[in-house]
Design an enzyme around this catalytic site. Structure first.
Site, short mmCIF file in Angstrom:
data_model
loop_
_atom_site.label_atom_id
_atom_site.label_comp_id
_atom_site.label_asym_id
_atom_site.label_seq_id
_atom_site.Cartn_x
_atom_site.Cartn_y
_atom_site.Cartn_z
CD GLU A 1 42.70 29.66 45.00
OE1 GLU A 1 42.13 29.49 43.90
OE2 GLU A 1 43.57 28.90 45.43
N GLY A 2 42.06 34.43 42.41
CA GLY A 2 41.36 35.57 41.81
C GLY A 2 41.67 36.84 42.57
#
Lengths: 598, 598
Positions: free
Chosen positions: A440-441
């Protein structure tokens, strides 16, 4: 076996440090009460304990594998999904008319926290499904919602997010999966997606992938990216599951941890046409996906907190039971060994864990309540609420991911060799949580988001709001004695943050984006540690106010809160300075390094 | 596949940052030359590359297990042992008359470094064997050496150290294994030993355990502990292997990593008499064992360095190959993606790894050279050399164990999702290295050793010598321009250390041992980070002196050294202050915490 979650602390966080009960004054939550929330949390605990905690290690040892073209998971995972569904958690935060309970998001996060703590691997399936449905709720058409979202709310179908590709993980601008318009308004999807969690399994009747792809002939870069609903099996006119949609499992990733969640390489359009429906307008894909992504980022932070919590509680139980050695001042070799919690360095390792995981929990729930404020709070405040949430999101995602890993390392350390073996769960949590700074980043992406976007958007209004809220909480605790050191340490850290950003940001244009972002990690560390210091002031304040009237049995809990806040103030907040100094200097050590010097 | 070790750096560390060649002026090494050492290191590289690096992942995936009562290991492990033996490394540092090459210890550590980097699991067997023989060389009788040590030098038998018991790991004073005198002067050994690495396998004809046990009726505590030579199979009069000695494998430990080294629970005296011979005088066991332990502690530090090195090199190769994203200043979506090493935050993660692992390597080899100085250096200096080595040992053990783990986390982070999978080795190294802060004395034990013993023994002479050596190196680089920031940062850190210890140590009696040792971790962090800063000044000095005359192809190497030193000075040394401040305050946060407040 140690509990996976501290229910007393969750209650404190929701109803004492935060005023979750006040939400019931809002029309959407008018039917609720604190008792309703507590009943739901009790159900969550029971389901998590019976159906999720029972196969955590099994999911780790028996990792997903393919037999006869189908992904095999332990049978207990299917049981867990059924229990989660029957408890109504897939739709609990949705409107009543959709079968939901209109649960506030902060309570929903607290519900989910139970499953993350009990079994992060199995919890991945429902959480992706919930996130997928939330995105559809905002951006999909009523017909699409009917077709693709309602089965998710019922827990009959599951969902994924399919962004990354083999050549494009952090660099989503370079995705190449294509969408070719078909005569009926749908699209033929073709390409390969990588790192897709929950991308293939037999747990649900269907899987709805949210896929980023480029419409053939569109612009390069992010402007050409659109979002598509792509089911594993095509959906017939009556909503039932039809023939296969040519989404083919090309391989499973074999991970260090987090093994319970299957992670896949998927080919779209292999051996036939994969049909998808566009969500909203072309070219809006990344912006739409960021809705799910931002929610997932808070979820990742919370997942990290809960893994850290489970590890802390396991090591705490061990430290109370295990006897070894004596106090340094006791030279009598005949004296019985003491529980290792008596040793100061073990207590340091436990306090550090407590400070990290309870600080992280306070932060995750604070951000979740902001989501509620954004949706149901006073209209006039929503712009500011959104800016504050935007600013906090990279911190909520990355700080617990990093510091729960520190906490889990400490949990292993408390337990020594035992902690390094599979006889105890902490080595598994340590492997599991190491994913959280990546998915997620990555941390680097979060740092860039914070320094390159969130700190400067709307003229720096997000930071202004943050500082004002910290100041308000400092003022609100001013009458409390015993908190002086905590307040002083936080004030110092805030001053250092303000000075560093004040020195750096006005020079942004002069420095240029490359050098500015070279300092992003310092900004993330500096603000993250300070924000959690603020969370500890808030917890200490609530504890100090509750302590005088507390039942004797509750007093140790509040004393522990106060002392963990002191620990964070004396052991952790002083670390802000080194990051702030580096940031203020607009350090160029990394940019000055030549690649051939390595 | 990335190399497991940077041979150019090892050469620099041995012959430029250190003056290993000068050892050849000493009588014991008179036959040697730099070329001899380099030839031996070349052999080590070849053997490590062919016979150790070839089965690292196999040893991880196929962990030791018992079939038909025997421990099963991959066949490649046996091949590796044979190659190590044939290269003569079991005895390379021993006297020529014992078949050795009289290799200096620092060169021997450099040899071993190759095997630790290539395959830490398989390297465990020879290293325990070498350590066991070294202890015998000092403390065992000539007859015992003939019987138990010579087969180890030949690599026919292997050795272990057997200290811990299920109820006594860090707390060795509480071991209960007993030794009952027998009529012939030998002892019957009875008890259970835990965490015994290399405790059972079929790799060698015999296994010689060095066992701590209590002679029945002796005093409690450490004074009652003696050391025994206990073979797996009894040894016959002609030195050949005879009947079993009733050392029974009670179980294997299943570890998160470091799986290639079998780790055992052993019962002594099960189903018959286990016979052992005492080493030296009764009651001296722990002191004798500390000889092997101190050597093993440097070895653990070096092992951590080499795991960190292998991870650094793997992530560096990946960062050069993998293309993704563009510089922040490049907004053209049609521009080709750049290798990720071009991104500042990736370069930061690589620089941090370089700073940690090459700083750790400098420290490990510096300490190893002190071992040579202690054995073959000028007589008049040996007392001081011993005190400095004593002071540095807990740092050499614990600093790389901790900071290689940071480096390995950074290696995973550079590689993102790929780093989290078994497709690359970094997740394995990360699991492997997490053992290093635990075995051979946990970090807590090292902190207590440093603050409670080493900093105060001989009136604090060890610290005086350390500070004098740092000052001498600061003075020696005073004429070099470009190193000003590095010198300034180190001076600041040294001043902070001196001030903190000056504030704390005179109060030791007043504070009492419990509160003093509650601050041990701060002392370890503060001095560890400072000492490695010193190691970076030394490397920067050597690089700055070499650079003007260096061949063009060698200049990037020296520039990299200088820049990594700058990175350490700007990003790491400023962290010393927070630890120093905490130490100076004689912090009582951990001792004030009540156990029921958790």
């Amino acid at each position: 076996m140690a509990p996976f979650l501290n229910r007393r602390d969750l209650q404190f966080q929701l109803f004492e440090a935060l005023d979750t009960e006040a939400l019931t004054a809002r029309p959407r939550f008018a039917e609720h009460s604190r008792e309703v929330y507590e009943d739901i949390l009790n159900v969550a605990y029971t389901v998590a304990d019976r159906y999720f905690a029972n196969h955590t290690r099994e999911g780790d040892l028996n990792e997903p594998h393919v037999v006869g073209g189908r992904v095999q998971l332990p049978a207990a995972v299917g049981e867990a999904m059924r229990a989660f569904r029957e408890a109504g958690f897939f739709s609990a935060h949705h409107d009543e008319e959709l079968g939901g309970l209109q649960l506030p998001w902060v309570v929903m996060q607290a519900v989910q926290a139970h499953f993350q703590a009990a079994n992060v691997g199995s919890s991945g399936y429902p959480f992706l499904t919930i996130g997928n449905a939330n995105l559809q709720r905002i951006f999909a058409s009523p017909e699409q919602q009917q077709k693709y979202m309602l089965p998710l709310l019922e827990g009959r179908w599951f969902g994924t997010m399919a962004l990354s590709e083999p050549q494009a993980g952090s660099g989503l601008a370079d995705i190449t999966t294509t969408a070719t318009p078909l005569a009926d308004g749908t699209y033929a999807i073709s390409g390969t997606k990588m790192w897709i969690s929950g991308g293939e399994h037999e747990l649900s009747e269907n899987i709805v992938h949210l896929v980023l792809a480029r419409i053939a002939g569109g612009p390069a870069g992010v402007k050409g990216i659109s979002l598509f609903l792509v089911p594993r099996y095509r959906v017939q006119a009556d909503g039932s599951v039809g023939e296969g949609n040519h989404v083919v499992l090309a391989g499973l990733n074999h991970k260090m941890g987090y093994r319970g969640t299957t992670n896949t390489l998927l080919n779209f359009g292999e051996g036939g046409q994969t049909v998808g429906e566009i969500v909203g307008e072309p070219g809006r894909g990344l912006a739409q996906m960021f809705h799910m992504m931002n929610e997932a980022r808070i979820g990742v932070g919370m997942g990290a907190v809960m893994l850290g919590t489970a590890g802390y509680l396991a090591s705490l139980e061990y430290a109370r039971d295990r006897r070894q050695g004596r106090h340094a001042s006791n030279k009598d070799p005949h004296a019985p060994p003491v529980p290792i919690i008596e040793h100061a360095d073990v207590r340091r390792l436990l306090l550090r864990q407590k400070a990290f995981v309870e600080g992280g929990l306070a932060l995750g729930l604070y951000a979740s309540l902001l989501v509620d404020d954004l949706q149901t709070g006073p209209e006039a405040e929503r712009t500011d609420t959104g800016l504050l949430l935007d600013l906090l999101t990279p911190i909520v995602k990355s700080w617990p991911s990093r510091y729960s890993q520190e906490a889990l390392s400490d949990a292993i350390q408390v337990m020594g060799g035992a902690g390094y073996t599979r006889d105890f769960p902490v080595e598994m949590y340590y492997r599991d949580n190491r994913l959280n700074p990546i998915h997620e980043g990555t941390e680097g992406i979060q740092g860039n988001d914070l320094l390159g976007r969130k700190l400067t958007q709307a003229g720096g209004r997000g930071l202004e709001i943050l500082l004002a809220r910290i100041q308000a909480d400092l003022n609100a605790s001013d009458d409390l004695s015993g908190l002086e050191d905590i307040r002083a340490a936080l004030r110092t850290a805030v001053t250092q943050c303000t000075a560093a950003l004040g020195a750096l940001l006005p020079r942004a244009a002069e420095l240029g984006p490359d050098l500015l972002l070279a300092n992003a990690n310092s900004a993330l560390e500096m603000l993250g540690h300070t924000v959690v210091g603020w969370m500890w002031l808030r917890q200490a304040t609530a504890a100090a106010r509750a302590l005088p009237g507390a039942r004797p049995s509750d007093q140790p809990f509040y004393q522990g809160k106060l002392h963990a806040a002191r620990f964070y103030a004396t052991h952790e907040l002083p670390k802000v300075r080194a990051h702030a100094d580096l940031l203020a200097s607009a350090d160029r050590t990394t940019t000055d390094m030549h690649t051939d010097w390595f």
